[in-house]
Design a protein around this motif. Structure first.
Motif, PDB file in Angstrom:
ATOM      1  N   ASP A   1       0.871  -1.166   0.000  1.00  0.00           N
ATOM      2  CA  ASP A   1       0.000   0.000   0.000  1.00  0.00           C
ATOM      3  C   ASP A   1       0.910   1.218   0.000  1.00  0.00           C
ATOM      4  O   ASP A   1       1.438   1.607   1.055  1.00  0.00           O
ATOM      5  N   ASN A   2       1.112   1.820  -1.167  1.00  0.00           N
ATOM      6  CA  ASN A   2       2.046   2.941  -1.268  1.00  0.00           C
ATOM      7  C   ASN A   2       1.581   4.143  -0.456  1.00  0.00           C
ATOM      8  O   ASN A   2       2.396   4.874   0.106  1.00  0.00           O
ATOM      9  N   GLY A   3       0.303   4.351  -0.372  1.00  0.00           N
ATOM     10  CA  GLY A   3      -0.215   5.490   0.381  1.00  0.00           C
ATOM     11  C   GLY A   3       0.079   5.408   1.864  1.00  0.00           C
ATOM     12  O   GLY A   3       0.236   6.434   2.533  1.00  0.00           O
ATOM     13  N   ARG A   4       0.173   4.180   2.353  1.00  0.00           N
ATOM     14  CA  ARG A   4       0.460   3.958   3.776  1.00  0.00           C
ATOM     15  C   ARG A   4       1.907   3.539   4.005  1.00  0.00           C
ATOM     16  O   ARG A   4       2.284   3.264   5.148  1.00  0.00           O
ATOM     17  N   ASN A   5       2.713   3.477   2.935  1.00  0.00           N
ATOM     18  CA  ASN A   5       4.115   3.032   3.058  1.00  0.00           C
ATOM     19  C   ASN A   5       4.195   1.718   3.829  1.00  0.00           C
ATOM     20  O   ASN A   5       5.045   1.538   4.715  1.00  0.00           O
ATOM     21  N   THR A   6       3.311   0.814   3.486  1.00  0.00           N
ATOM     22  CA  THR A   6       3.185  -0.448   4.213  1.00  0.00           C
ATOM     23  C   THR A   6       3.199  -1.617   3.245  1.00  0.00           C
ATOM     24  O   THR A   6       2.620  -1.529   2.162  1.00  0.00           O
ATOM     25  N   ILE A   7       3.884  -2.674   3.660  1.00  0.00           N
ATOM     26  CA  ILE A   7       3.821  -3.920   2.915  1.00  0.00           C
ATOM     27  C   ILE A   7       3.274  -5.016   3.812  1.00  0.00           C
ATOM     28  O   ILE A   7       3.326  -4.915   5.045  1.00  0.00           O
ATOM     29  N   TYR A   8       2.764  -6.052   3.158  1.00  0.00           N
ATOM     30  CA  TYR A   8       2.172  -7.177   3.863  1.00  0.00           C
ATOM     31  C   TYR A   8       2.740  -8.469   3.299  1.00  0.00           C
ATOM     32  O   TYR A   8       3.150  -8.531   2.140  1.00  0.00           O
ATOM     33  N   LEU A   9       2.736  -9.488   4.128  1.00  0.00           N
ATOM     34  CA  LEU A   9       3.120 -10.817   3.668  1.00  0.00           C
ATOM     35  C   LEU A   9       2.083 -11.799   4.184  1.00  0.00           C
ATOM     36  O   LEU A   9       2.026 -12.061   5.391  1.00  0.00           O
ATOM     37  N   GLN A  10       1.250 -12.281   3.289  1.00  0.00           N
ATOM     38  CA  GLN A  10       0.274 -13.303   3.642  1.00  0.00           C
ATOM     39  C   GLN A  10       0.946 -14.656   3.479  1.00  0.00           C
ATOM     40  O   GLN A  10       1.384 -15.011   2.387  1.00  0.00           O
ATOM     41  N   MET A  11       1.026 -15.407   4.560  1.00  0.00           N
ATOM     42  CA  MET A  11       1.714 -16.694   4.560  1.00  0.00           C
ATOM     43  C   MET A  11       0.692 -17.794   4.817  1.00  0.00           C
ATOM     44  O   MET A  11       0.090 -17.839   5.894  1.00  0.00           O
ATOM     45  N   ASN A  12       0.503 -18.649   3.838  1.00  0.00           N
ATOM     46  CA  ASN A  12      -0.425 -19.772   3.943  1.00  0.00           C
ATOM     47  C   ASN A  12       0.336 -21.090   3.876  1.00  0.00           C
ATOM     48  O   ASN A  12       1.491 -21.127   3.442  1.00  0.00           O
ATOM     49  N   SER A  13      -0.335 -22.151   4.270  1.00  0.00           N
ATOM     50  CA  SER A  13       0.260 -23.498   4.224  1.00  0.00           C
ATOM     51  C   SER A  13       1.650 -23.499   4.853  1.00  0.00           C
ATOM     52  O   SER A  13       2.613 -24.029   4.277  1.00  0.00           O
ATOM     53  N   LEU A  14       1.749 -22.931   6.022  1.00  0.00           N
ATOM     54  CA  LEU A  14       3.043 -22.800   6.682  1.00  0.00           C
ATOM     55  C   LEU A  14       3.618 -24.158   7.058  1.00  0.00           C
ATOM     56  O   LEU A  14       2.883 -25.097   7.413  1.00  0.00           O
ATOM     57  N   LYS A  15       4.946 -24.230   6.979  1.00  0.00           N
ATOM     58  CA  LYS A  15       5.680 -25.455   7.279  1.00  0.00           C
ATOM     59  C   LYS A  15       6.680 -25.167   8.394  1.00  0.00           C
ATOM     60  O   LYS A  15       7.091 -24.023   8.591  1.00  0.00           O
ATOM     61  N   PRO A  16       7.114 -26.212   9.103  1.00  0.00           N
ATOM     62  CA  PRO A  16       8.124 -25.991  10.163  1.00  0.00           C
ATOM     63  C   PRO A  16       9.381 -25.293   9.636  1.00  0.00           C
ATOM     64  O   PRO A  16       9.992 -24.494  10.364  1.00  0.00           O
ATOM     65  N   GLU A  17       9.753 -25.551   8.391  1.00  0.00           N
ATOM     66  CA  GLU A  17      10.956 -24.920   7.842  1.00  0.00           C
ATOM     67  C   GLU A  17      10.769 -23.434   7.561  1.00  0.00           C
ATOM     68  O   GLU A  17      11.728 -22.744   7.211  1.00  0.00           O
ATOM     69  N   ASP A  18       9.566 -22.912   7.712  1.00  0.00           N
ATOM     70  CA  ASP A  18       9.333 -21.475   7.607  1.00  0.00           C
ATOM     71  C   ASP A  18       9.652 -20.755   8.910  1.00  0.00           C
ATOM     72  O   ASP A  18       9.632 -19.516   8.957  1.00  0.00           O
ATOM     73  N   THR A  19       9.924 -21.511   9.961  1.00  0.00           N
ATOM     74  CA  THR A  19      10.253 -20.914  11.250  1.00  0.00           C
ATOM     75  C   THR A  19      11.509 -20.075  11.145  1.00  0.00           C
ATOM     76  O   THR A  19      12.558 -20.551  10.712  1.00  0.00           O
ATOM     77  N   ALA A  20      11.388 -18.802  11.533  1.00  0.00           N
ATOM     78  CA  ALA A  20      12.514 -17.871  11.430  1.00  0.00           C
ATOM     79  C   ALA A  20      12.085 -16.517  11.972  1.00  0.00           C
ATOM     80  O   ALA A  20      10.888 -16.284  12.211  1.00  0.00           O
ATOM     81  N   ALA A  21      13.055 -15.641  12.134  1.00  0.00           N
ATOM     82  CA  ALA A  21      12.761 -14.231  12.359  1.00  0.00           C
ATOM     83  C   ALA A  21      12.601 -13.587  10.990  1.00  0.00           C
ATOM     84  O   ALA A  21      13.457 -13.766  10.114  1.00  0.00           O
ATOM     85  N   TYR A  22      11.512 -12.858  10.806  1.00  0.00           N
ATOM     86  CA  TYR A  22      11.219 -12.223   9.518  1.00  0.00           C
ATOM     87  C   TYR A  22      11.498 -10.722   9.630  1.00  0.00           C
ATOM     88  O   TYR A  22      11.003 -10.058  10.556  1.00  0.00           O
ATOM     89  N   TYR A  23      12.289 -10.235   8.690  1.00  0.00           N
ATOM     90  CA  TYR A  23      12.723  -8.844   8.697  1.00  0.00           C
ATOM     91  C   TYR A  23      12.186  -8.104   7.477  1.00  0.00           C
ATOM     92  O   TYR A  23      12.265  -8.608   6.352  1.00  0.00           O
ATOM     93  N   CYS A  24      11.708  -6.904   7.728  1.00  0.00           N
ATOM     94  CA  CYS A  24      11.258  -6.021   6.652  1.00  0.00           C
ATOM     95  C   CYS A  24      12.449  -5.194   6.161  1.00  0.00           C
ATOM     96  O   CYS A  24      13.301  -4.777   6.957  1.00  0.00           O
ATOM     97  N   ASN A  25      12.487  -4.963   4.865  1.00  0.00           N
ATOM     98  CA  ASN A  25      13.562  -4.179   4.258  1.00  0.00           C
ATOM     99  C   ASN A  25      12.949  -3.157   3.303  1.00  0.00           C
ATOM    100  O   ASN A  25      11.962  -3.443   2.621  1.00  0.00           O
ATOM    101  N   ALA A  26      13.566  -1.992   3.247  1.00  0.00           N
ATOM    102  CA  ALA A  26      13.129  -0.967   2.290  1.00  0.00           C
ATOM    103  C   ALA A  26      14.352  -0.242   1.749  1.00  0.00           C
ATOM    104  O   ALA A  26      15.284   0.067   2.503  1.00  0.00           O
ATOM    105  N   GLN A  27      14.346  -0.003   0.454  1.00  0.00           N
ATOM    106  CA  GLN A  27      15.390   0.800  -0.191  1.00  0.00           C
ATOM    107  C   GLN A  27      14.917   2.244  -0.184  1.00  0.00           C
ATOM    108  O   GLN A  27      13.899   2.560  -0.806  1.00  0.00           O
ATOM    109  N   ILE A  28      15.655   3.096   0.529  1.00  0.00           N
ATOM    110  CA  ILE A  28      15.218   4.480   0.743  1.00  0.00           C
ATOM    111  C   ILE A  28      16.321   5.441   0.377  1.00  0.00           C
ATOM    112  O   ILE A  28      17.511   5.180   0.638  1.00  0.00           O
TER     113      ILE A  28
END
Length: 121
Positions: free
Chosen positions: A72-99
């Motif tokens: 959503d560019n107006g809100r400077n926000t991104i989303y990540l919808q994660m479905n069918s999650l697996k144990p190997e998806d376990t991690a710390a998730y970090y947001c990144n932006a090129q500014i």
């Protein structure tokens, strides 16, 4: 000062879903590609997905068909919808932006503080 604040992590069972959010705040000349990376204990930080201001997306092979990144560019926000999650998806998730803070400064990466995702079997 630029800040990226993530939210939405948590613990789910295999096959479950989670939705992560990341909001960028502060002052800048331009904000370009934003994305999600993840890092499991003892491993390097890897790309999960990115999205350009125009909505062009890129996904790691491991998450294709299961995760969806949106922006959503107006809100400077991104989303990540994660479905069918697996144990190997376990991690710390970090947001990144090129500014770009000013028009004479180069694009630089900014990172959020991370949000933990744990998937149990």
């Amino acid at each position: 000062q630029v800040q990226l604040v993530e939210s939405g992590g948590g613990s789910v069972q295999t096959g479950g879903s989670l939705r992560l959010s990341c909001k960028a705040s502060g002052s800048w000349f331009g904000i370009n590609t934003m994305g999600w990376y993840r890092q499991a204990p003892g491993k390097q930080r890897d790309l999960v997905a990115t999205v350009s201001p125009e909505g062009n997306t890129n996904y790691a092979d491991a998450v294709k068909g299961r995760f969806t990144i949106s922006r959503d560019n107006g809100r400077n926000t991104i989303y990540l919808q994660m479905n069918s999650l697996k144990p190997e998806d376990t991690a710390a998730y970090y947001c990144n932006a090129q500014i770009r803070l000013t028009h004479w400064r180069p694009w630089q990466p900014y990172w959020g503080q991370g949000t933990q995702v744990t998937v149990s079997s």
